[in-house]
Structure formats: structure tokens, C-alpha cells
Design a protein around this motif. Structure first.
Motif, PDB file in Angstrom:
ATOM      1  N   VAL A 165      38.032  26.479  32.924  1.00 11.37           N
ATOM      2  CA  VAL A 165      37.258  27.447  32.136  1.00 11.37           C
ATOM      3  C   VAL A 165      37.968  28.794  32.143  1.00 11.37           C
ATOM      4  CG1 VAL A 165      35.030  26.343  32.598  1.00 11.37           C
ATOM      5  CG2 VAL A 165      35.857  28.113  34.159  1.00 11.37           C
ATOM      6  N   ILE A 166      37.648  29.605  31.154  1.00  9.95           N
ATOM      7  CA  ILE A 166      38.144  30.979  31.110  1.00  9.95           C
ATOM      8  C   ILE A 166      36.965  31.900  31.417  1.00  9.95           C
ATOM      9  CG2 ILE A 166      39.300  32.732  29.723  1.00  9.95           C
ATOM     10  CD1 ILE A 166      40.962  30.188  30.041  1.00  9.95           C
ATOM     11  N   LEU A 167      37.191  32.838  32.305  1.00  9.79           N
ATOM     12  CA  LEU A 167      36.130  33.776  32.688  1.00  9.79           C
ATOM     13  C   LEU A 167      36.263  35.079  31.903  1.00  9.79           C
ATOM     14  CD1 LEU A 167      36.404  33.116  36.526  1.00  9.79           C
ATOM     15  CD2 LEU A 167      34.617  32.272  34.985  1.00  9.79           C
ATOM     16  N   ASN A 168      35.190  35.888  31.936  1.00 12.00           N
ATOM     17  CA  ASN A 168      35.210  37.131  31.156  1.00 12.00           C
ATOM     18  C   ASN A 168      36.184  38.173  31.702  1.00 12.00           C
ATOM     19  OD1 ASN A 168      33.573  37.450  33.378  1.00 12.00           O
ATOM     20  ND2 ASN A 168      32.139  38.833  32.375  1.00 12.00           N
ATOM     21  N   ASN A 169      36.740  37.938  32.909  1.00 14.60           N
ATOM     22  CA  ASN A 169      37.771  38.853  33.414  1.00 14.60           C
ATOM     23  C   ASN A 169      39.175  38.381  33.013  1.00 14.60           C
ATOM     24  OD1 ASN A 169      38.117  36.636  35.027  1.00 14.60           O
ATOM     25  ND2 ASN A 169      37.417  37.608  36.914  1.00 14.60           N
ATOM     26  N   GLY A 170      39.229  37.352  32.177  1.00 14.86           N
ATOM     27  CA  GLY A 170      40.511  36.876  31.667  1.00 14.86           C
ATOM     28  C   GLY A 170      41.164  35.800  32.518  1.00 14.86           C
ATOM     29  N   LEU A 171      40.630  35.568  33.716  1.00 18.55           N
ATOM     30  CA  LEU A 171      41.234  34.557  34.590  1.00 18.55           C
ATOM     31  C   LEU A 171      40.763  33.174  34.199  1.00 18.55           C
ATOM     32  CD1 LEU A 171      40.767  36.397  38.005  1.00 18.55           C
ATOM     33  CD2 LEU A 171      42.899  36.129  36.710  1.00 18.55           C
ATOM     34  N   SER A 172      41.602  32.188  34.498  1.00 18.88           N
ATOM     35  CA  SER A 172      41.135  30.819  34.270  1.00 18.88           C
ATOM     36  C   SER A 172      40.916  30.150  35.615  1.00 18.88           C
ATOM     37  CB  SER A 172      42.122  30.030  33.417  1.00 18.88           C
ATOM     38  OG  SER A 172      43.278  29.735  34.150  1.00 18.88           O
ATOM     39  N   GLY A 173      39.957  29.277  35.676  1.00 19.43           N
ATOM     40  CA  GLY A 173      39.630  28.613  36.927  1.00 19.43           C
ATOM     41  C   GLY A 173      39.133  27.208  36.681  1.00 19.43           C
ATOM     42  N   GLU A 174      38.868  26.521  37.769  1.00 20.81           N
ATOM     43  CA  GLU A 174      38.408  25.141  37.689  1.00 20.81           C
ATOM     44  C   GLU A 174      36.992  25.054  38.242  1.00 20.81           C
ATOM     45  OE1 GLU A 174      40.890  22.523  39.901  1.00 20.81           O
ATOM     46  OE2 GLU A 174      39.689  20.749  39.452  1.00 20.81           O
ATOM     47  N   ILE A 175      36.132  24.323  37.558  1.00 20.62           N
ATOM     48  CA  ILE A 175      34.768  24.132  38.057  1.00 20.62           C
ATOM     49  C   ILE A 175      34.816  23.166  39.233  1.00 20.62           C
ATOM     50  CG2 ILE A 175      32.463  23.257  37.516  1.00 20.62           C
ATOM     51  CD1 ILE A 175      32.864  24.369  34.727  1.00 20.62           C
ATOM     52  N   ILE A 176      34.344  23.638  40.377  1.00 25.18           N
ATOM     53  CA  ILE A 176      34.428  22.860  41.608  1.00 25.18           C
ATOM     54  C   ILE A 176      33.111  22.169  41.910  1.00 25.18           C
ATOM     55  CG2 ILE A 176      34.808  23.048  44.127  1.00 25.18           C
ATOM     56  CD1 ILE A 176      37.321  23.488  42.424  1.00 25.18           C
ATOM     57  N   MET A 177      32.010  22.859  41.590  1.00 32.01           N
ATOM     58  CA  MET A 177      30.706  22.352  42.028  1.00 32.01           C
ATOM     59  C   MET A 177      29.621  22.972  41.145  1.00 32.01           C
ATOM     60  SD  MET A 177      29.471  22.954  45.894  1.00 32.01           S
ATOM     61  CE  MET A 177      27.828  22.631  46.406  1.00 32.01           C
ATOM     62  N   THR A 178      28.537  22.240  40.912  1.00 30.53           N
ATOM     63  CA  THR A 178      27.403  22.834  40.194  1.00 30.53           C
ATOM     64  C   THR A 178      26.187  22.788  41.102  1.00 30.53           C
ATOM     65  OG1 THR A 178      26.831  20.726  39.179  1.00 30.53           O
ATOM     66  CG2 THR A 178      28.279  22.158  37.916  1.00 30.53           C
ATOM     67  N   TYR A 179      25.209  23.645  40.805  1.00 29.21           N
ATOM     68  CA  TYR A 179      24.039  23.771  41.681  1.00 29.21           C
ATOM     69  C   TYR A 179      22.770  23.385  40.926  1.00 29.21           C
ATOM     70  CZ  TYR A 179      27.390  26.647  44.218  1.00 29.21           C
ATOM     71  OH  TYR A 179      28.497  27.100  44.868  1.00 29.21           O
ATOM     72  N   LYS A 180      21.884  22.669  41.625  1.00 29.22           N
ATOM     73  CA  LYS A 180      20.629  22.247  40.986  1.00 29.22           C
ATOM     74  C   LYS A 180      19.755  23.436  40.616  1.00 29.22           C
ATOM     75  CE  LYS A 180      19.752  17.521  41.873  1.00 29.22           C
ATOM     76  NZ  LYS A 180      19.000  16.459  42.432  1.00 29.22           N
ATOM     77  N   ASP A 181      19.770  24.500  41.432  1.00 22.53           N
ATOM     78  CA  ASP A 181      18.870  25.622  41.152  1.00 22.53           C
ATOM     79  C   ASP A 181      19.354  26.473  39.975  1.00 22.53           C
ATOM     80  OD1 ASP A 181      21.029  26.519  42.656  1.00 22.53           O
ATOM     81  OD2 ASP A 181      19.917  28.239  43.439  1.00 22.53           O
ATOM     82  N   ASP A 182      20.638  26.413  39.659  1.00 17.66           N
ATOM     83  CA  ASP A 182      21.151  27.146  38.493  1.00 17.66           C
ATOM     84  C   ASP A 182      22.383  26.423  37.955  1.00 17.66           C
ATOM     85  OD1 ASP A 182      21.750  28.898  36.520  1.00 17.66           O
ATOM     86  OD2 ASP A 182      21.709  30.694  37.757  1.00 17.66           O
ATOM     87  N   PRO A 183      22.159  25.308  37.242  1.00 19.65           N
ATOM     88  CA  PRO A 183      23.290  24.470  36.788  1.00 19.65           C
ATOM     89  C   PRO A 183      24.232  25.196  35.831  1.00 19.65           C
ATOM     90  CG  PRO A 183      21.166  23.393  36.394  1.00 19.65           C
ATOM     91  CD  PRO A 183      20.867  24.793  36.789  1.00 19.65           C
ATOM     92  N   ALA A 184      23.755  26.274  35.220  1.00 15.11           N
ATOM     93  CA  ALA A 184      24.596  26.971  34.249  1.00 15.11           C
ATOM     94  C   ALA A 184      25.580  27.926  34.908  1.00 15.11           C
ATOM     95  CB  ALA A 184      23.717  27.736  33.258  1.00 15.11           C
ATOM     96  N   ARG A 185      25.454  28.129  36.244  1.00 18.70           N
ATOM     97  CA  ARG A 185      26.357  29.067  36.933  1.00 18.70           C
ATOM     98  C   ARG A 185      27.017  28.341  38.111  1.00 18.70           C
ATOM     99  NH1 ARG A 185      26.276  33.827  34.775  1.00 18.70           N
ATOM    100  NH2 ARG A 185      27.332  34.791  36.520  1.00 18.70           N
TER     101      ARG A 185
END
Ligand SMILES: [Fe+2]
Length: 350
Positions: A305-325
Motif C-alpha cells: 500500500v501507499i501511505l499519505n506520507n508517500g511511503l510504501s509498506g506491506e499490510i502485516i496484520m488486520t484487527y477485528k476492532d478496526d479492520p479498516a486500519r
């Protein structure tokens, strides 16, 4: 430093400028080590050239390694269903009613994929629209509806019914005038009134097909009903709405938001998830939305993914309480987006 055509760049080169699309949205940030996925992404976004630093020597080439996902098989199943559904849609349009078996046959490849493949949706993200929006959208809604039925613990016959209701949910649109259906801008109040009739028109078109179940009929007619009573055609609330219609509603919203339209760019999946998370407290069914979000977010683990600070990263884990973050790894650093509220995912690389 060199300005190279995108066809000349190779994995391991370092991007020296931010790259934006034609509408000014950041695609990949300055300083990114380019991977094959980034290069493919730039090609798909029709970027022609970029400023890069050449890296000499294989030891300096940094490629983010992730499991290779084979999309071909799912893509073939999807395309086959789109082609068959287009024929079915056009038969309805001409006033002929297809037999149940013809519709069931169109879905057969998808049933198998939905039931057997837990990475199905992840692969689906890689499939590009194959035909007009209506056909592409109906098949995607069908796939997501079937998956959601599976995630809700429903049995095989109900999973099939969910996929069927998803495929036929907008069939009533075949009787909506083209100038309204294909209008490339916002509808007027009067036009929207006409458009809203597609839910009942769909029910009327399919109600006499032998073997079509009561739940599928309700799923089609009620897919725009909302649990807070804000939907149409009848303003039903809560348990007045059929469970298949609630499943199709979640699938429809997610697919509509993540597909390109003539007048609107697609949202990335996490933006759409954020929207559904908000609506599950008002218009969409709470438990179905939650089940959908926790399962679908999981499929994007490993994606870049690309973040709003311009960096790119990899999604490592998702959370049940806030799956969108999710938790995102950028180089050696890990960012839990639930805590870094200033950080946002702005796009996905693949
Ligand atoms: Fe609809």
C-alpha cells in the motif's frame, strides 16, 4: 539519476520523485525501492517515465518478497460467468425469461471457487473489469454475496442462493432507459425515482422462473432496503428485511465503491471498509457487516500500500476492532494505523 521510460525500469531501482496520476493522486512516493509490483502498477496507471537512481550489482537490489498469487484460474471463472450473465441479461431485456438451469449454469464456476478457495477475494482484486459496469458489477456482487454467506456460516444451498441473488440483484436495470442507466453525471430527482424502480422491476422479471426461491426473490427486491428504514422500495427496517437482501446490500456497497465508474474513481478497499464500518451502526446490518469486514480485510494481508506520507509498506496484520486500519510495515518500522491516526492508506499497489 536518470529519467527512464517505465518499460526500462527494473526492480531495485530507487524512485527519485513522487509519482502522481492525472488527477493528482499520489501513486508511489519518492525513495521507494521499486519492486515488480510497483512497476506493473505504474504501467497499469499509464505512467510513461519516472526519475530513478540506478543500482549496480545484484546485492543492492531490494525486492519485497511476498507469496505469488495466481489469478488466472479465478479470472477465467469470472470471465466465463460475465459472458453467460450478459446473455441472460439481454434475454430479459428482450422480454424472454431464461430457464433456472441457464442461470445456475452461469454461476457453477463461481460456486466451486467460493466454496473451495479462501484466497478468492484476494485474487479477485487483481481482476480487471471485463465488460460493461452492469455485468462486471453483478458478477462481483454475486461472488462477494456467496463468500459473505459462507462467512456467516450458512449452508451450501444458502450460499448458492446468496450468489444467485447477488447475480440478479440489478436485473431490473435492463428495463431502465439507457439515458438514465448510462448517464455519466448525477441523476436528477425524477431520474433517480425511475432508477429506484429497478428493485421491483427485478422482482417482477424473475418471480415466475420455476425453482427460484422466496429468499432470492426478496433478496433482489429488497437489496436497497436499509436496516434504519432509509432504503427503498418500501422503507423496511431491521428484521423486516430478508437476510439475503442484507447480504447483497453489503456486497453491493463494497463492490460499487471499489469499482471505477465513468464519473467516479474507485476507492481502495480499506477506504470502502471504513465506510461500511461507519454504516454498520446505521443503515447496514451490524453482524453481517462485521463478519464481512473481518474476513475481507484479512485477504489483503501481504498487499503493498501507499501511505499519505508517500511511503510504501506491506499490510502485516488486520484487527477485528478496526479492520479498516491495519498494521503496516515500512522498511524496518511497523505502524499500527489504529494508533497513528494521522496516517492513511491512499492507494494499493496491486
Ligand atoms: Fe441496485
Amino acid at each position: 539519476m536518470a529519467k527512464l521510460s517505465v518499460s526500462e525500469i527494473i526492480p531495485g531501482m530507487i524512485l527519485l520523485d513522487d509519482v502522481f496520476d492525472e488527477s493528482g493522486i499520489l501513486l508511489i512516493g519518492n525513495g521507494t525501492d521499486l519492486t515488480p509490483n510497483h512497476i506493473d502498477f505504474l504501467k497499469r496507471k499509464m505512467v510513461t517515465e519516472v526519475n530513478v537512481k540506478r543500482i549496480d550489482g545484484e546485492a543492492e537490489v531490494k525486492v519485497i518478497t511476498r507469496p505469488v498469487v495466481e489469478a488466472t484460474d479465478v479470472e477465467e471463472k469470472y470471465k466465463s460467468t460475465v459472458v453467460k450473465f450478459k446473455t441472460i441479461y439481454n434475454e430479459f431485456r428482450l422480454g424472454r425469461v431464461p430457464v433456472y438451469q441457464e442461470i445456475d449454469d452461469a454461476l457453477e464456476p463461481l460456486y466451486e471457487a467460493i466454496l473451495s478457495d479462501d484466497h478468492f477475494t484476494r485474487k479477485m482484486w487483481q481482476i480487471h473489469a471485463y465488460d460493461d459496469y452492469t455485468f462486471d458489477h453483478s458478477v462481483r456482487v454475486s461472488m462477494i454475496s456467496g463468500l459473505l454467506a459462507k462467512w456467516c456460516g450458512l449452508d451450501y444451498s444458502k450460499i448458492k442462493e446468496a450468489a444467485l441473488a447477488g447475480l440478479l440483484h440489478d436485473i431490473g436495470k435492463c428495463n431502465i432507459p439507457d439515458q438514465i442507466l448510462n448517464k455519466p453525471s448525477a441523476l436528477t430527482v425524477e431520474e433517480f425515482k425511475v432508477m429506484k424502480t429497478h428493485a421491483i422491476l427485478g422482482y417482477i422479471l424473475i418471480k415466475d422462473i420455476p425453482n427460484i426461491s422466496y429468499d432470492v426473490l426478496q433478496g433482489v427486491m429488497q437489496h436497497h432496503e436499509r436496516v434504519d428504514g432509509s432504503g427503498y422500495p418500501n422503507g423496511l427496517k431491521g428484521n423486516e428485511i430478508n437476510y439475503l437482501a442484507k447480504i447483497v446490500a453489503v456486497a453491493d456497497v463494497y463492490c460499487a465503491m471499489t469499482q471505477d465508474r465513468v464519473y467516479k474513481k474507485a476507492m481502495h478497499p480499506f477506504e470502502a471498509m471504513s465506510f461500511i464500518l461507519e454504516k454498520c451502526h446505521s443503515s447496514l446490518d451490524f453482524s453481517m457487516s462485521k463478519s464481512f469486514l473481518s474476513n475481507i480485510s484479512h485477504f489483503y494481508i501481504g498487499h503493498l500500500v501507499i501511505l499519505n506520507n508517500g511511503l510504501s509498506g506491506e499490510i502485516i496484520m488486520t484487527y477485528k476492532d478496526d479492520p479498516a486500519r491495519p498494521l503496516v510495515r515500512v522498511g524496518e518500522d511497523y505502524y499500527d494505523l489504529r494508533r497513528h491516526i494521522d496516517m492513511e492508506i491512499v492507494s494499493m499497489v496491486d
